[in-house]
Scaffold this active site. Structure first.
Site, PDB file in Angstrom:
ATOM      1  CE  LYS A 174      -1.963   2.992   1.873  1.00 10.41           C
ATOM      2  NZ  LYS A 174      -1.702   4.399   1.452  1.00 10.41           N
ATOM      3  CD  GLU A 249      13.411   1.168   9.571  1.00  8.44           C
ATOM      4  OE1 GLU A 249      13.814   2.126  10.255  1.00  8.44           O
ATOM      5  OE2 GLU A 249      14.025   0.096   9.489  1.00  8.44           O
ATOM      6  CB  CYS A 283      13.215   9.346   8.300  1.00  9.19           C
ATOM      7  SG  CYS A 283      14.217   8.284   7.263  1.00  9.19           S
ATOM      8  CD  GLU A 384      10.004  13.358  11.216  1.00  6.86           C
ATOM      9  OE1 GLU A 384       8.844  12.910  11.293  1.00  6.86           O
ATOM     10  OE2 GLU A 384      10.948  12.701  10.743  1.00  6.86           O
TER      11      GLU A 384
HETATM   12  P1  NAD Z   1       2.374   8.678   7.132  1.00  4.22           P
HETATM   13  O1  NAD Z   1       2.555   7.969   8.403  1.00  4.22           O
HETATM   14  O2  NAD Z   1       1.360   9.752   7.062  1.00  4.22           O
HETATM   15  O3  NAD Z   1       1.988   7.671   5.963  1.00  4.22           O
HETATM   16  C1  NAD Z   1       2.815   6.576   5.602  1.00  4.22           C
HETATM   17  C2  NAD Z   1       1.964   5.487   4.984  1.00  4.22           C
HETATM   18  O4  NAD Z   1       1.101   4.947   5.975  1.00  4.22           O
HETATM   19  C3  NAD Z   1       1.044   5.947   3.849  1.00  4.22           C
HETATM   20  O5  NAD Z   1       1.004   4.944   2.868  1.00  4.22           O
HETATM   21  C4  NAD Z   1      -0.304   6.073   4.545  1.00  4.22           C
HETATM   22  O6  NAD Z   1      -1.386   5.936   3.675  1.00  4.22           O
HETATM   23  C5  NAD Z   1      -0.231   4.923   5.530  1.00  4.22           C
HETATM   24  N1  NAD Z   1      -1.070   5.022   6.729  1.00  4.22           N
HETATM   25  C6  NAD Z   1      -1.312   6.125   7.471  1.00  4.22           C
HETATM   26  N2  NAD Z   1      -2.090   5.806   8.535  1.00  4.22           N
HETATM   27  C7  NAD Z   1      -2.312   4.469   8.477  1.00  4.22           C
HETATM   28  C8  NAD Z   1      -3.036   3.529   9.287  1.00  4.22           C
HETATM   29  N3  NAD Z   1      -3.694   3.905  10.385  1.00  4.22           N
HETATM   30  N4  NAD Z   1      -3.035   2.231   8.919  1.00  4.22           N
HETATM   31  C9  NAD Z   1      -2.357   1.814   7.825  1.00  4.22           C
HETATM   32  N5  NAD Z   1      -1.696   2.660   7.005  1.00  4.22           N
HETATM   33  C10 NAD Z   1      -1.659   3.967   7.330  1.00  4.22           C
HETATM   34  O7  NAD Z   1       3.824   9.210   6.737  1.00  4.22           O
HETATM   35  P2  NAD Z   1       4.230  10.140   5.509  1.00  4.22           P
HETATM   36  O8  NAD Z   1       3.730  11.515   5.802  1.00  4.22           O
HETATM   37  O9  NAD Z   1       3.860   9.495   4.209  1.00  4.22           O
HETATM   38  O10 NAD Z   1       5.819  10.103   5.608  1.00  4.22           O
HETATM   39  C11 NAD Z   1       6.534  10.954   6.410  1.00  4.22           C
HETATM   40  C12 NAD Z   1       6.988  10.277   7.687  1.00  4.22           C
HETATM   41  O11 NAD Z   1       7.708   9.099   7.386  1.00  4.22           O
HETATM   42  C13 NAD Z   1       7.931  11.117   8.513  1.00  4.22           C
HETATM   43  O12 NAD Z   1       7.583  11.067   9.873  1.00  4.22           O
HETATM   44  C14 NAD Z   1       9.286  10.461   8.295  1.00  4.22           C
HETATM   45  O13 NAD Z   1      10.219  10.677   9.307  1.00  4.22           O
HETATM   46  C15 NAD Z   1       8.917   9.044   8.145  1.00  4.22           C
HETATM   47  N6  NAD Z   1       9.947   8.326   7.391  1.00  4.22           N
HETATM   48  C16 NAD Z   1      10.714   7.408   8.058  1.00  4.22           C
HETATM   49  C17 NAD Z   1      11.729   6.737   7.399  1.00  4.22           C
HETATM   50  C18 NAD Z   1      12.577   5.722   8.109  1.00  4.22           C
HETATM   51  O14 NAD Z   1      13.135   4.859   7.449  1.00  4.22           O
HETATM   52  N7  NAD Z   1      12.702   5.759   9.420  1.00  4.22           N
HETATM   53  C19 NAD Z   1      11.965   6.977   6.059  1.00  4.22           C
HETATM   54  C20 NAD Z   1      11.169   7.906   5.411  1.00  4.22           C
HETATM   55  C21 NAD Z   1      10.150   8.561   6.097  1.00  4.22           C
END
Ligand code: NAD
Length: 491
Positions: A174, A249, A283, A384
Protein backbone atom coordinates in the site's frame (compact mmCIF):
# COMPACT_ATOMS: atom_id res chain seq x y z
CA UNK A 1 -4.80 12.25 -17.13
CA UNK A 2 -3.23 8.83 -16.72
CA UNK A 3 -5.42 6.37 -14.79
CA UNK A 4 -3.90 3.65 -12.59
CA UNK A 5 -5.81 0.63 -11.26
CA UNK A 6 -4.83 -1.70 -8.41
CA UNK A 7 -2.46 -4.53 -9.33
CA UNK A 8 -3.76 -7.92 -8.19
CA UNK A 9 -2.48 -11.28 -9.41
CA UNK A 10 -0.43 -9.53 -12.13
CA UNK A 11 -3.57 -7.88 -13.54
CA UNK A 12 -4.89 -4.32 -13.41
CA UNK A 13 -7.97 -4.38 -11.16
CA UNK A 14 -10.61 -1.65 -10.89
CA UNK A 15 -11.59 -0.57 -7.36
CA UNK A 16 -14.79 -2.09 -6.00
CA UNK A 17 -15.90 1.41 -4.94
CA UNK A 18 -15.53 2.70 -8.53
CA UNK A 19 -13.78 5.73 -7.02
CA UNK A 20 -10.45 7.28 -8.06
CA UNK A 21 -8.39 10.05 -6.49
CA UNK A 22 -5.89 12.46 -8.05
CA UNK A 23 -2.14 12.66 -7.64
CA UNK A 24 -0.73 16.19 -7.83
CA UNK A 25 2.59 17.37 -9.20
CA UNK A 26 3.92 19.53 -6.34
CA UNK A 27 6.00 21.69 -8.69
CA UNK A 28 3.29 22.63 -11.20
CA UNK A 29 0.41 22.32 -8.74
CA UNK A 30 -1.50 20.30 -11.36
CA UNK A 31 -3.14 16.89 -11.00
CA UNK A 32 -1.39 14.51 -13.37
CA UNK A 33 -2.68 10.97 -12.59
CA UNK A 34 -5.64 9.27 -10.96
CA UNK A 35 -5.50 6.22 -8.76
CA UNK A 36 -7.92 3.55 -7.63
CA UNK A 37 -9.31 4.22 -4.15
CA UNK A 38 -9.00 0.91 -2.36
CA UNK A 39 -11.17 -0.42 0.45
CA UNK A 40 -11.44 -3.60 2.52
CA UNK A 41 -12.96 -5.55 -0.40
CA UNK A 42 -10.01 -4.73 -2.66
CA UNK A 43 -7.56 -5.52 0.14
CA UNK A 44 -9.21 -8.90 0.64
CA UNK A 45 -8.77 -9.72 -3.08
CA UNK A 46 -5.11 -8.73 -2.99
CA UNK A 47 -4.32 -10.63 0.22
CA UNK A 48 -6.18 -13.64 -1.21
CA UNK A 49 -3.99 -13.52 -4.34
CA UNK A 50 -0.83 -13.23 -2.23
CA UNK A 51 -1.91 -16.10 0.06
CA UNK A 52 -2.67 -18.35 -2.92
CA UNK A 53 0.68 -17.47 -4.51
CA UNK A 54 2.48 -18.22 -1.24
CA UNK A 55 1.24 -21.81 -1.33
CA UNK A 56 1.63 -22.23 -5.10
CA UNK A 57 4.42 -22.32 -7.65
CA UNK A 58 6.41 -19.72 -5.65
CA UNK A 59 6.64 -22.05 -2.64
CA UNK A 60 7.96 -24.85 -4.83
CA UNK A 61 10.81 -22.78 -6.31
CA UNK A 62 14.20 -23.45 -4.81
CA UNK A 63 15.86 -20.60 -2.92
CA UNK A 64 18.46 -20.38 -5.71
CA UNK A 65 15.71 -19.97 -8.31
CA UNK A 66 14.15 -17.16 -6.23
CA UNK A 67 17.55 -15.52 -6.06
CA UNK A 68 17.94 -15.68 -9.84
CA UNK A 69 14.57 -13.96 -10.31
CA UNK A 70 15.69 -11.15 -7.98
CA UNK A 71 18.91 -10.68 -9.95
CA UNK A 72 16.96 -10.59 -13.22
CA UNK A 73 14.69 -7.94 -11.69
CA UNK A 74 17.79 -5.90 -10.78
CA UNK A 75 18.85 -5.80 -14.45
CA UNK A 76 15.39 -4.61 -15.52
CA UNK A 77 15.41 -1.91 -12.84
CA UNK A 78 18.70 -0.56 -14.14
CA UNK A 79 17.24 -0.21 -17.64
CA UNK A 80 14.10 1.51 -16.36
CA UNK A 81 15.68 3.65 -13.61
CA UNK A 82 15.51 7.00 -15.47
CA UNK A 83 11.81 6.55 -16.31
CA UNK A 84 10.93 5.49 -12.74
CA UNK A 85 12.85 8.48 -11.36
CA UNK A 86 10.88 10.92 -13.54
CA UNK A 87 7.61 9.46 -12.27
CA UNK A 88 8.78 9.86 -8.66
CA UNK A 89 9.79 13.49 -9.26
CA UNK A 90 6.42 14.21 -10.89
CA UNK A 91 4.73 12.83 -7.77
CA UNK A 92 6.92 14.08 -4.92
CA UNK A 93 8.89 17.02 -6.33
CA UNK A 94 12.27 15.81 -5.09
CA UNK A 95 15.27 16.52 -7.31
CA UNK A 96 15.68 14.37 -10.41
CA UNK A 97 19.39 14.08 -9.59
CA UNK A 98 18.53 12.49 -6.22
CA UNK A 99 15.69 10.27 -7.42
CA UNK A 100 17.74 9.16 -10.46
CA UNK A 101 20.64 8.09 -8.25
CA UNK A 102 18.21 6.35 -5.90
CA UNK A 103 16.34 4.34 -8.57
CA UNK A 104 19.64 3.19 -10.11
CA UNK A 105 20.98 2.18 -6.69
CA UNK A 106 17.83 0.18 -5.88
CA UNK A 107 18.97 -2.55 -8.30
CA UNK A 108 21.81 -3.39 -5.91
CA UNK A 109 19.33 -4.40 -3.15
CA UNK A 110 17.82 -7.03 -5.43
CA UNK A 111 21.30 -8.32 -6.35
CA UNK A 112 22.41 -8.46 -2.71
CA UNK A 113 19.28 -10.23 -1.44
CA UNK A 114 19.14 -12.38 -4.60
CA UNK A 115 22.59 -13.63 -3.59
CA UNK A 116 21.46 -14.20 0.00
CA UNK A 117 18.32 -16.17 -0.90
CA UNK A 118 20.08 -19.57 -0.75
CA UNK A 119 22.30 -18.72 2.21
CA UNK A 120 19.69 -18.49 4.97
CA UNK A 121 20.97 -21.51 6.80
CA UNK A 122 19.58 -23.16 9.89
CA UNK A 123 21.77 -25.21 12.19
CA UNK A 124 22.12 -28.64 13.77
CA UNK A 125 21.80 -28.23 17.54
CA UNK A 126 24.12 -30.28 19.78
CA UNK A 127 21.22 -31.46 21.91
CA UNK A 128 21.53 -32.13 25.64
CA UNK A 129 19.27 -35.15 25.14
CA UNK A 130 20.67 -38.43 23.84
CA UNK A 131 19.07 -40.12 20.85
CA UNK A 132 17.75 -36.98 19.19
CA UNK A 133 18.64 -35.23 15.99
CA UNK A 134 17.61 -31.59 16.42
CA UNK A 135 17.89 -28.91 13.74
CA UNK A 136 16.49 -25.49 12.88
CA UNK A 137 15.37 -24.06 9.56
CA UNK A 138 14.24 -20.62 8.44
CA UNK A 139 10.85 -20.44 6.79
CA UNK A 140 9.07 -17.50 5.18
CA UNK A 141 6.34 -15.82 7.25
CA UNK A 142 3.66 -15.66 4.55
CA UNK A 143 1.89 -12.56 3.22
CA UNK A 144 3.69 -9.34 4.12
CA UNK A 145 1.84 -5.99 4.14
CA UNK A 146 4.22 -3.22 3.04
CA UNK A 147 3.08 0.32 3.77
CA UNK A 148 5.30 3.10 2.44
CA UNK A 149 5.56 6.93 2.64
CA UNK A 150 5.88 9.58 -0.06
CA UNK A 151 9.46 10.77 0.32
CA UNK A 152 11.38 7.88 -1.31
CA UNK A 153 8.66 5.50 -2.50
CA UNK A 154 10.66 2.87 -4.39
CA UNK A 155 13.76 2.92 -2.18
CA UNK A 156 11.77 2.40 1.02
CA UNK A 157 9.64 -0.27 -0.65
CA UNK A 158 12.80 -2.06 -1.82
CA UNK A 159 14.19 -2.19 1.72
CA UNK A 160 11.19 -4.41 2.53
CA UNK A 161 10.49 -6.20 -0.73
CA UNK A 162 13.99 -7.44 -1.61
CA UNK A 163 14.62 -9.36 1.67
CA UNK A 164 10.98 -10.48 1.93
CA UNK A 165 11.00 -12.05 -1.55
CA UNK A 166 14.47 -13.53 -1.05
CA UNK A 167 13.13 -15.31 2.04
CA UNK A 168 10.15 -16.67 0.07
CA UNK A 169 7.29 -14.44 1.25
CA UNK A 170 4.61 -12.78 -0.89
CA UNK A 171 3.52 -9.16 -0.65
CA UNK A 172 0.65 -6.69 -0.73
CA UNK A 173 1.93 -3.12 -1.03
CA UNK A 174 0.00 0.00 0.00
CA UNK A 175 2.05 2.94 -1.26
CA UNK A 176 1.49 6.50 -0.07
CA UNK A 177 -1.64 8.08 -1.51
CA UNK A 178 0.59 10.96 -2.71
CA UNK A 179 3.12 8.86 -4.64
CA UNK A 180 1.63 5.56 -5.84
CA UNK A 181 2.43 5.73 -9.56
CA UNK A 182 6.08 4.63 -9.44
CA UNK A 183 5.17 1.51 -7.42
CA UNK A 184 2.51 0.56 -10.00
CA UNK A 185 5.01 0.98 -12.85
CA UNK A 186 7.70 -0.90 -10.89
CA UNK A 187 5.61 -4.02 -10.30
CA UNK A 188 5.30 -4.53 -14.05
CA UNK A 189 9.06 -5.22 -14.02
CA UNK A 190 8.49 -7.94 -11.41
CA UNK A 191 6.08 -9.63 -13.79
CA UNK A 192 8.54 -9.16 -16.68
CA UNK A 193 11.33 -10.74 -14.63
CA UNK A 194 9.25 -13.93 -14.42
CA UNK A 195 7.89 -13.93 -10.84
CA UNK A 196 4.65 -15.97 -10.61
CA UNK A 197 1.41 -13.91 -10.57
CA UNK A 198 0.19 -12.94 -7.11
CA UNK A 199 3.64 -12.86 -5.48
CA UNK A 200 3.52 -9.05 -5.43
CA UNK A 201 0.25 -7.06 -5.41
CA UNK A 202 -0.53 -3.36 -4.98
CA UNK A 203 -3.58 -1.69 -3.47
CA UNK A 204 -3.70 2.10 -3.70
CA UNK A 205 -5.75 4.35 -1.47
CA UNK A 206 -5.74 6.11 1.87
CA UNK A 207 -4.20 4.98 5.13
CA UNK A 208 -7.41 5.13 7.15
CA UNK A 209 -9.24 2.81 4.73
CA UNK A 210 -6.98 0.68 2.48
CA UNK A 211 -3.99 0.85 4.86
CA UNK A 212 -5.88 -0.09 8.00
CA UNK A 213 -7.84 -2.87 6.22
CA UNK A 214 -4.51 -4.34 5.17
CA UNK A 215 -3.09 -4.20 8.71
CA UNK A 216 -6.28 -5.82 10.06
CA UNK A 217 -6.51 -8.62 7.48
CA UNK A 218 -6.25 -11.99 9.26
CA UNK A 219 -4.12 -13.55 6.50
CA UNK A 220 -1.36 -10.93 6.79
CA UNK A 221 1.60 -12.34 8.75
CA UNK A 222 3.70 -9.20 9.09
CA UNK A 223 3.33 -5.45 8.60
CA UNK A 224 6.46 -3.66 7.38
CA UNK A 225 5.85 0.07 7.73
CA UNK A 226 7.74 3.29 7.04
CA UNK A 227 6.09 6.58 7.93
CA UNK A 228 5.32 8.90 10.81
CA UNK A 229 5.53 7.78 14.43
CA UNK A 230 1.84 8.43 15.06
CA UNK A 231 0.75 6.23 12.13
CA UNK A 232 3.33 3.66 13.24
CA UNK A 233 1.90 3.58 16.76
CA UNK A 234 -1.64 3.08 15.40
CA UNK A 235 -0.46 0.29 13.10
CA UNK A 236 1.43 -1.39 15.97
CA UNK A 237 -1.72 -1.30 18.12
CA UNK A 238 -3.91 -2.68 15.33
CA UNK A 239 -1.43 -5.40 14.38
CA UNK A 240 -1.29 -6.49 18.02
CA UNK A 241 -4.89 -7.73 17.77
CA UNK A 242 -3.71 -10.36 15.28
CA UNK A 243 -0.32 -10.99 17.04
CA UNK A 244 1.40 -10.01 13.79
CA UNK A 245 5.07 -9.37 13.24
CA UNK A 246 5.71 -5.64 12.84
CA UNK A 247 8.67 -3.56 11.70
CA UNK A 248 8.46 0.21 12.01
CA UNK A 249 10.77 2.79 10.43
CA UNK A 250 9.55 6.08 11.84
CA UNK A 251 10.60 9.68 12.26
CA UNK A 252 13.66 11.42 13.64
CA UNK A 253 15.08 14.62 15.12
CA UNK A 254 18.68 13.79 14.52
CA UNK A 255 21.55 15.79 16.04
CA UNK A 256 24.46 16.77 13.80
CA UNK A 257 27.21 17.65 16.31
CA UNK A 258 30.22 19.79 15.38
CA UNK A 259 33.26 20.10 17.68
CA UNK A 260 35.82 22.89 17.45
CA UNK A 261 38.53 20.43 16.28
CA UNK A 262 36.55 19.37 13.17
CA UNK A 263 37.32 20.19 9.55
CA UNK A 264 34.84 23.06 9.67
CA UNK A 265 34.39 23.54 5.93
CA UNK A 266 33.52 19.84 5.53
CA UNK A 267 31.17 20.11 8.51
CA UNK A 268 29.39 23.13 6.97
CA UNK A 269 28.76 21.14 3.78
CA UNK A 270 27.63 18.12 5.83
CA UNK A 271 25.25 20.27 7.87
CA UNK A 272 23.75 21.78 4.72
CA UNK A 273 23.26 18.48 2.95
CA UNK A 274 21.98 17.00 6.23
CA UNK A 275 19.05 19.41 6.37
CA UNK A 276 18.43 20.89 2.91
CA UNK A 277 18.81 17.78 0.73
CA UNK A 278 15.38 16.50 -0.30
CA UNK A 279 14.02 19.83 1.03
CA UNK A 280 14.48 18.40 4.52
CA UNK A 281 11.91 15.69 3.78
CA UNK A 282 13.95 12.75 4.99
CA UNK A 283 13.62 10.81 8.20
CA UNK A 284 17.40 11.13 8.72
CA UNK A 285 17.48 14.93 8.32
CA UNK A 286 20.13 16.48 10.59
CA UNK A 287 17.52 18.93 11.83
CA UNK A 288 19.33 19.85 15.07
CA UNK A 289 22.79 21.30 14.49
CA UNK A 290 24.76 21.27 17.76
CA UNK A 291 27.74 23.66 17.59
CA UNK A 292 30.51 23.93 20.15
CA UNK A 293 30.26 27.45 21.52
CA UNK A 294 33.82 28.47 20.54
CA UNK A 295 33.07 28.04 16.80
CA UNK A 296 29.37 28.93 16.87
CA UNK A 297 29.42 32.40 15.32
CA UNK A 298 31.87 31.79 12.49
CA UNK A 299 30.24 28.44 11.65
CA UNK A 300 26.79 30.03 11.41
CA UNK A 301 28.18 32.85 9.24
CA UNK A 302 29.72 30.40 6.74
CA UNK A 303 26.68 28.08 6.75
CA UNK A 304 24.31 30.95 5.97
CA UNK A 305 26.67 32.24 3.27
CA UNK A 306 26.60 28.84 1.48
CA UNK A 307 22.92 28.00 2.10
CA UNK A 308 21.84 31.42 0.80
CA UNK A 309 23.16 30.42 -2.63
CA UNK A 310 20.77 27.40 -2.93
CA UNK A 311 18.85 27.56 -6.20
CA UNK A 312 15.16 26.91 -5.75
CA UNK A 313 13.16 25.70 -8.71
CA UNK A 314 12.06 22.93 -11.06
CA UNK A 315 13.11 19.58 -9.55
CA UNK A 316 13.59 18.17 -13.07
CA UNK A 317 16.26 20.83 -13.74
CA UNK A 318 19.80 19.65 -12.98
CA UNK A 319 20.81 23.10 -11.67
CA UNK A 320 18.11 23.15 -8.93
CA UNK A 321 19.30 22.61 -5.34
CA UNK A 322 16.02 22.79 -3.44
CA UNK A 323 12.65 21.64 -4.77
CA UNK A 324 9.09 22.11 -3.52
CA UNK A 325 7.55 20.58 -0.41
CA UNK A 326 5.64 17.47 -1.53
CA UNK A 327 2.17 17.96 -0.11
CA UNK A 328 0.02 20.94 0.75
CA UNK A 329 -0.48 19.68 4.31
CA UNK A 330 3.28 19.33 4.74
CA UNK A 331 3.85 22.83 3.29
CA UNK A 332 1.42 24.33 5.81
CA UNK A 333 2.99 22.31 8.64
CA UNK A 334 6.51 23.55 7.82
CA UNK A 335 5.35 27.20 7.76
CA UNK A 336 3.52 26.65 11.04
CA UNK A 337 6.73 25.35 12.68
CA UNK A 338 8.59 28.45 11.45
CA UNK A 339 5.98 30.59 13.24
CA UNK A 340 6.26 28.40 16.36
CA UNK A 341 10.07 28.79 16.40
CA UNK A 342 9.74 32.58 16.18
CA UNK A 343 7.12 32.68 18.93
CA UNK A 344 9.38 30.51 21.15
CA UNK A 345 12.12 33.14 20.85
CA UNK A 346 14.49 31.53 18.31
CA UNK A 347 16.25 33.91 15.90
CA UNK A 348 15.73 33.40 12.18
CA UNK A 349 19.05 34.06 10.40
CA UNK A 350 18.06 32.72 6.97
CA UNK A 351 14.79 32.30 5.06
CA UNK A 352 11.77 31.99 7.30
CA UNK A 353 8.85 31.96 4.89
CA UNK A 354 7.24 30.76 1.69
CA UNK A 355 9.30 31.20 -1.43
CA UNK A 356 7.48 32.93 -4.27
CA UNK A 357 10.44 33.85 -6.47
CA UNK A 358 10.61 33.20 -10.25
CA UNK A 359 11.71 29.54 -9.85
CA UNK A 360 8.77 28.70 -7.60
CA UNK A 361 6.07 28.39 -10.32
CA UNK A 362 2.80 26.92 -8.94
CA UNK A 363 4.62 24.89 -6.31
CA UNK A 364 4.71 24.86 -2.54
CA UNK A 365 8.19 26.23 -1.84
CA UNK A 366 9.63 27.08 1.57
CA UNK A 367 12.87 29.05 1.83
CA UNK A 368 15.83 27.17 3.32
CA UNK A 369 15.49 28.38 6.91
CA UNK A 370 17.99 28.56 9.77
CA UNK A 371 17.23 29.37 13.42
CA UNK A 372 19.87 30.18 16.02
CA UNK A 373 19.38 30.68 19.74
CA UNK A 374 17.42 27.45 19.95
CA UNK A 375 17.10 25.73 23.29
CA UNK A 376 16.54 21.96 23.24
CA UNK A 377 13.26 22.25 25.13
CA UNK A 378 11.66 24.29 22.32
CA UNK A 379 9.20 22.53 20.02
CA UNK A 380 11.42 23.35 17.02
CA UNK A 381 14.13 21.20 18.70
CA UNK A 382 11.85 18.37 19.85
CA UNK A 383 9.35 17.78 17.03
CA UNK A 384 9.93 16.51 13.52
CA UNK A 385 9.30 19.30 10.98
CA UNK A 386 10.13 17.27 7.85
CA UNK A 387 11.09 20.40 5.93
CA UNK A 388 14.06 22.70 5.20
CA UNK A 389 14.27 24.15 8.71
CA UNK A 390 17.47 23.92 10.76
CA UNK A 391 17.59 24.51 14.54
CA UNK A 392 21.06 25.49 15.85
CA UNK A 393 21.85 24.74 19.49
CA UNK A 394 25.17 25.68 21.20
CA UNK A 395 27.03 23.38 23.62
CA UNK A 396 30.20 23.58 25.73
CA UNK A 397 31.64 20.06 25.97
CA UNK A 398 31.14 16.39 25.13
CA UNK A 399 28.91 15.69 28.14
CA UNK A 400 26.55 18.49 27.20
CA UNK A 401 26.53 17.45 23.52
CA UNK A 402 25.53 13.90 24.51
CA UNK A 403 22.85 15.13 26.91
CA UNK A 404 21.30 17.42 24.29
CA UNK A 405 21.76 14.89 21.49
CA UNK A 406 19.88 12.19 23.39
CA UNK A 407 17.20 14.45 24.85
CA UNK A 408 14.47 13.77 22.26
CA UNK A 409 11.93 10.99 21.89
CA UNK A 410 13.56 9.86 18.64
CA UNK A 411 16.80 7.97 17.96
CA UNK A 412 17.22 7.42 14.24
CA UNK A 413 20.63 8.92 13.41
CA UNK A 414 23.37 11.25 14.63
CA UNK A 415 26.36 13.00 13.04
CA UNK A 416 29.66 13.75 14.81
CA UNK A 417 32.29 16.08 13.34
CA UNK A 418 35.69 15.90 15.05
CA UNK A 419 39.33 15.14 14.28
CA UNK A 420 39.73 13.32 17.62
CA UNK A 421 39.34 9.56 17.07
CA UNK A 422 38.82 8.82 20.77
CA UNK A 423 36.07 11.41 20.97
CA UNK A 424 34.30 10.00 17.91
CA UNK A 425 34.28 6.53 19.50
CA UNK A 426 33.10 7.83 22.88
CA UNK A 427 30.30 9.77 21.23
CA UNK A 428 29.32 6.84 18.97
CA UNK A 429 28.99 4.68 22.11
CA UNK A 430 26.83 7.07 24.04
CA UNK A 431 24.49 8.55 21.42
CA UNK A 432 21.22 6.62 21.40
CA UNK A 433 20.58 6.27 17.67
CA UNK A 434 20.45 3.44 15.13
CA UNK A 435 22.99 5.05 12.77
CA UNK A 436 26.01 7.17 13.72
CA UNK A 437 28.03 9.07 11.13
CA UNK A 438 31.51 10.42 11.87
CA UNK A 439 32.79 13.23 9.62
CA UNK A 440 30.05 12.45 7.11
CA UNK A 441 26.25 12.47 6.98
CA UNK A 442 23.59 10.43 5.13
CA UNK A 443 25.70 7.37 4.11
CA UNK A 444 23.38 4.36 3.64
CA UNK A 445 23.75 0.99 1.91
CA UNK A 446 22.05 -2.33 1.26
CA UNK A 447 24.91 -3.94 3.20
CA UNK A 448 24.29 -2.08 6.47
CA UNK A 449 21.46 -2.39 8.99
CA UNK A 450 19.26 0.69 9.31
CA UNK A 451 16.58 1.48 11.87
CA UNK A 452 15.72 3.44 14.95
CA UNK A 453 16.05 3.51 18.71
CA UNK A 454 13.17 4.80 20.86
CA UNK A 455 10.25 6.35 18.91
CA UNK A 456 12.16 6.05 15.64
CA UNK A 457 11.10 2.47 15.28
CA UNK A 458 11.44 -1.26 15.69
CA UNK A 459 13.41 -3.80 13.69
CA UNK A 460 16.15 -3.27 11.14
CA UNK A 461 16.13 -2.98 7.36
CA UNK A 462 19.11 -3.70 5.07
CA UNK A 463 22.10 -5.96 5.56
CA UNK A 464 22.10 -9.53 6.83
CA UNK A 465 19.85 -8.55 9.75
CA UNK A 466 16.89 -7.77 7.50
CA UNK A 467 16.36 -11.13 5.85
CA UNK A 468 15.80 -13.02 9.10
CA UNK A 469 13.13 -10.48 10.02
CA UNK A 470 11.07 -11.98 7.18
CA UNK A 471 11.51 -15.56 8.47
CA UNK A 472 10.29 -17.78 11.29
CA UNK A 473 12.69 -20.23 12.85
CA UNK A 474 11.39 -23.76 13.08
CA UNK A 475 12.96 -26.36 15.41
CA UNK A 476 12.70 -29.99 14.35
CA UNK A 477 13.27 -32.92 16.80
CA UNK A 478 13.79 -36.40 15.42
CA UNK A 479 14.15 -39.35 17.78
CA UNK A 480 16.95 -41.54 16.55
CA UNK A 481 15.71 -44.40 18.75
CA UNK A 482 12.03 -45.02 19.28
CA UNK A 483 10.92 -45.37 22.88
CA UNK A 484 8.30 -47.72 24.24
CA UNK A 485 8.56 -46.42 27.80
CA UNK A 486 5.22 -45.75 29.56
CA UNK A 487 4.74 -41.91 29.50
CA UNK A 488 2.77 -42.04 32.79
CA UNK A 489 5.71 -43.47 34.68
CA UNK A 490 8.20 -40.74 35.60
CA UNK A 491 11.81 -41.87 35.59
P1 NAD B 1 2.37 8.68 7.13
O1 NAD B 1 2.56 7.97 8.40
O2 NAD B 1 1.36 9.75 7.06
O3 NAD B 1 1.99 7.67 5.96
C1 NAD B 1 2.82 6.58 5.60
C2 NAD B 1 1.96 5.49 4.98
O4 NAD B 1 1.10 4.95 5.98
C3 NAD B 1 1.04 5.95 3.85
O5 NAD B 1 1.00 4.94 2.87
C4 NAD B 1 -0.30 6.07 4.55
O6 NAD B 1 -1.39 5.94 3.68
C5 NAD B 1 -0.23 4.92 5.53
N1 NAD B 1 -1.07 5.02 6.73
C6 NAD B 1 -1.31 6.13 7.47
N2 NAD B 1 -2.09 5.81 8.54
C7 NAD B 1 -2.31 4.47 8.48
C8 NAD B 1 -3.04 3.53 9.29
N3 NAD B 1 -3.69 3.91 10.39
N4 NAD B 1 -3.03 2.23 8.92
C9 NAD B 1 -2.36 1.81 7.82
N5 NAD B 1 -1.70 2.66 7.01
C10 NAD B 1 -1.66 3.97 7.33
O7 NAD B 1 3.82 9.21 6.74
P2 NAD B 1 4.23 10.14 5.51
O8 NAD B 1 3.73 11.52 5.80
O9 NAD B 1 3.86 9.50 4.21
O10 NAD B 1 5.82 10.10 5.61
C11 NAD B 1 6.53 10.95 6.41
C12 NAD B 1 6.99 10.28 7.69
O11 NAD B 1 7.71 9.10 7.39
C13 NAD B 1 7.93 11.12 8.51
O12 NAD B 1 7.58 11.07 9.87
C14 NAD B 1 9.29 10.46 8.29
O13 NAD B 1 10.22 10.68 9.31
C15 NAD B 1 8.92 9.04 8.14
N6 NAD B 1 9.95 8.33 7.39
C16 NAD B 1 10.71 7.41 8.06
C17 NAD B 1 11.73 6.74 7.40
C18 NAD B 1 12.58 5.72 8.11
O14 NAD B 1 13.13 4.86 7.45
N7 NAD B 1 12.70 5.76 9.42
C19 NAD B 1 11.96 6.98 6.06
C20 NAD B 1 11.17 7.91 5.41
C21 NAD B 1 10.15 8.56 6.10
Amino acid sequence: MKRYEHYINATAAAPSTGRYFASRNPYTGEDWAELAEGDATDVDRAVGAAATAFDGEWRRLTASARGRLLVRLADLIEEEAPRLAEIEVTDNGKLLAEMGAQTRYIAEWYRYYGGLADKIEGSVIPSDKPAFFNYTKYEPLGVIAMITPWNSPLLLLTWKLAPALAAGNTAVIKPSEFTSASTLEFVKLIEQAGFPPGVVNVITGFGREAGSALVDHPDVAKVAFTGSDLSGQKIYENAAAGIKHVSLELGGKSPNIVFEDADLEAAVMGAISGIFAATGQTCIAGSRLLLQRSIHDRFVKRLVEVAREARIGDPMDASTNVGPVTTEAQYNKVLEYIDIARSEGATCVLGGGPCTGPGAKGGQFVEPTVFTGVNNTMRIAQEEVFGPVLAIIPFDDEEEAIAIGNDVVYGLAAGIWTSDMGRSLRMADRLRAGTIWVNTYRALSYTTPFGGFKRSGLGRENGLEAIKQYCSVKSVWIATQTSTANPFVMR
